[in-house]
Design an enzyme around this catalytic site. Sequence first.
Site, PDB file in Angstrom:
ATOM      1  N   CYS A 107       3.556  -0.045  -8.266  1.00 34.98           N
ATOM      2  CA  CYS A 107       4.117  -1.375  -8.144  1.00 34.98           C
ATOM      3  C   CYS A 107       4.622  -1.878  -9.500  1.00 34.98           C
ATOM      4  CB  CYS A 107       3.045  -2.322  -7.601  1.00 34.98           C
ATOM      5  SG  CYS A 107       3.703  -3.896  -7.103  1.00 34.98           S
ATOM      6  N   CYS A 124       0.865  -1.175   0.000  1.00 31.30           N
ATOM      7  CA  CYS A 124       0.000   0.000   0.000  1.00 31.30           C
ATOM      8  C   CYS A 124       0.904   1.230   0.000  1.00 31.30           C
ATOM      9  CB  CYS A 124      -1.003   0.004   1.146  1.00 31.30           C
ATOM     10  SG  CYS A 124      -0.335   0.156   2.800  1.00 31.30           S
ATOM     11  N   CYS A 164      -2.359   1.506  -4.288  1.00 28.09           N
ATOM     12  CA  CYS A 164      -1.108   2.218  -4.597  1.00 28.09           C
ATOM     13  C   CYS A 164      -0.985   2.506  -6.085  1.00 28.09           C
ATOM     14  CB  CYS A 164       0.122   1.469  -4.070  1.00 28.09           C
ATOM     15  SG  CYS A 164       0.467  -0.093  -4.866  1.00 28.09           S
TER      16      CYS A 164
END
Length: 132
Positions: free
Chosen positions: A88, A10, A84
Site C-alpha cells: 500500500c 487486503c 498486505c
Amino acid sequence: MTKPTVLFVCVHNAGRSQMAAGFLQSLAGDRIEVLSAGSEPKDQINPVAVSAMAEAGIDIANNTPKLLTVDAVKESDVVITMGCGDACPIFPGKRYEDWELDDPAGQDAATVRRIRDDIRDRVEKLIDELTA
C-alpha cells in the site's frame, strides 16, 4: 465536516476487505464513503466470506475484487490494511491502520465467522471514531 472516505486493503480483495466494506456500508449508511481494493485481486469474492456475511444479513455476493490504485489511496482519509504488507502506498496526512486478521481463504465456515465477527467489532469502533 465532509464525509470521510475509508479504504480497506487486503491482498486479494476477496475476503477481509470485502467483509469490512460490507459492514461499514451497512452500519454507517451514507455517513462514510467506503472503498476496498487488493494488491493482487482474485477473480471473485471468497464464497465462504459471502456466506458468512449473508448470515449477518449483508449481501456481498455481487461485489468484485478491485486492484489497489494510487488514486484510491489519495481519495481516502483512512486506509486500513489487512495483511498486505508494504503493497500500500503511503501518503502524508492520511490515517493508516493495520488490522492483523487471519486470511479467510481456505478456512472453514467457523473460522470465517470468527474473522467476520472480529471485523464487525473493529468496524463499529471505527464508525464511532469517525462520526464522533
